[in-house]
Design an enzyme around this catalytic site. Sequence first.
Site, PDB file in Angstrom:
ATOM      1  N   HIS A 179       0.044  -0.785  -2.074  1.00 59.30           N
ATOM      2  CA  HIS A 179       0.710  -0.781  -0.767  1.00 59.30           C
ATOM      3  C   HIS A 179       1.382   0.564  -0.531  1.00 59.30           C
ATOM      4  CE1 HIS A 179       2.538  -1.817   2.839  1.00 59.30           C
ATOM      5  NE2 HIS A 179       3.397  -2.751   2.456  1.00 59.30           N
TER       6      HIS A 179
ATOM      7  N   PHE B 128       8.855  -5.473   6.917  1.00 55.20           N
ATOM      8  CA  PHE B 128      10.130  -6.176   6.809  1.00 55.20           C
ATOM      9  C   PHE B 128      10.867  -6.111   8.155  1.00 55.20           C
ATOM     10  CE2 PHE B 128      10.884  -5.603   1.941  1.00 55.20           C
ATOM     11  CZ  PHE B 128      10.062  -6.690   1.701  1.00 55.20           C
TER      12      PHE B 128
ATOM     13  N   CYS C  70       7.021  -1.137   6.745  1.00 51.94           N
ATOM     14  CA  CYS C  70       5.617  -0.909   6.399  1.00 51.94           C
ATOM     15  C   CYS C  70       4.699  -0.814   7.608  1.00 51.94           C
ATOM     16  CB  CYS C  70       5.140  -2.004   5.445  1.00 51.94           C
ATOM     17  SG  CYS C  70       6.073  -2.007   3.904  1.00 51.94           S
TER      18      CYS C  70
END
Length: 407
Positions: free
Chosen positions: A334, A393, A163
């Site tokens: 998101h 992540f 992300c």
Amino acid sequence: MSNRVVITGIGIYSCLGENLGQVTQSLYAGKSGIIFDKARKDFGFRSALTGMVARPDLKPFLSRRQRMGMHEPAEYAYMATREALETSGLDIDFLDKTETGIIFGNDSTAASVIEATDKVREKRDTTLIGSGAIFQNMNSTVNMNLSTIFKLKGINFTLSAACASGSHSIGMGYLLIQQGLQERVICGGAQEINMESMCSFDGLGTFSTHESEPMKASRPFDRDRDGLIPSGGAATVILESYDAAVKRGAPILAELIGYGFSSNGDHISNPSIDGQVRSLQMALGQAGIGPEAIDYINAHATSTPVGDSSEARAIYEVFGGEVPVSSTKSLTGHECWMAGASEIVYSLLMLQNDFIAPNINFENPDEDSARINIVPETKSHKIDCFLSNSFGFGGTNSTLIVRRITS
């Protein structure tokens, strides 16, 4: 050598709108782009919430041969890049005769891989997949397609960093231009939004289940947040050296002055306050400014209980409680691989129009969010310098600082 790096073009294709004008209106109005998708619930999703991003019709712009190697990420990225090139005053003839690079953030092409595999499973013949599938299936699909379509001759690679992919792509373009290795780089992030790409994410139990009120489900920093909502699309930011931009008479929208990054070196999915603080401090140090120079922070805050609390604590540690903060993910959900790029575009639109987009659905702070200055409603505010966070992540962190151009 240390060249100044400026932004000369931006483009956006997201659940807030399919162009800069529509997106600006949605940001100012605090209009959410999140919907309930019944097909996901029927398919077996725990949460059927998603940002709504329509597949674009590329037939008016591209030939069948140009389109055959494109799936969602490349299609979205084409639309955003087309707009960014227009705002920057760049055309294909110029790009064909000069050296322009492309670095795009992308970390999945799930749907195209599954579609190709399903054809073989059904027909028992790989030759029926089609020649365009391989170019759709690779994570570098955006770069392969756009570099060919726009005749780009410079650096050309995909950046995969969860992300933070979109943010790191802009950061890497910044470093190449700053060091004199490129005069111009097209940067950005793309995110597919199909069910295939989100099944495993949904299975983690990290998506919000407030399905009865989709537009109220994304609640960054709010005490009652219960998870993120997936979204997608693409955003493009065109970076140039200041001298190259001036030479061609380009519109200079802002200057990129700082890029900070870090790795947590710890848990694969849990955030780290220390890692975030190091990224923030590195960006400030590279920009040569103090915390007081930041007029607005577009937070990474995705609406997860642990993630938002960690970021609130990191922001408070570095900036205290005065600087205005909002998470545009309250409106968009998101946007994953594209988020670091789209949030630069969103923040630039706020800078250009003197407002802060609201952190909607922020009704009750928790212990950590109560310590920072979260903006729950649209606020008139002159922004000369903003900061944008992106965390992913694997413990990857990225921070970008952008300033209104002075001279």
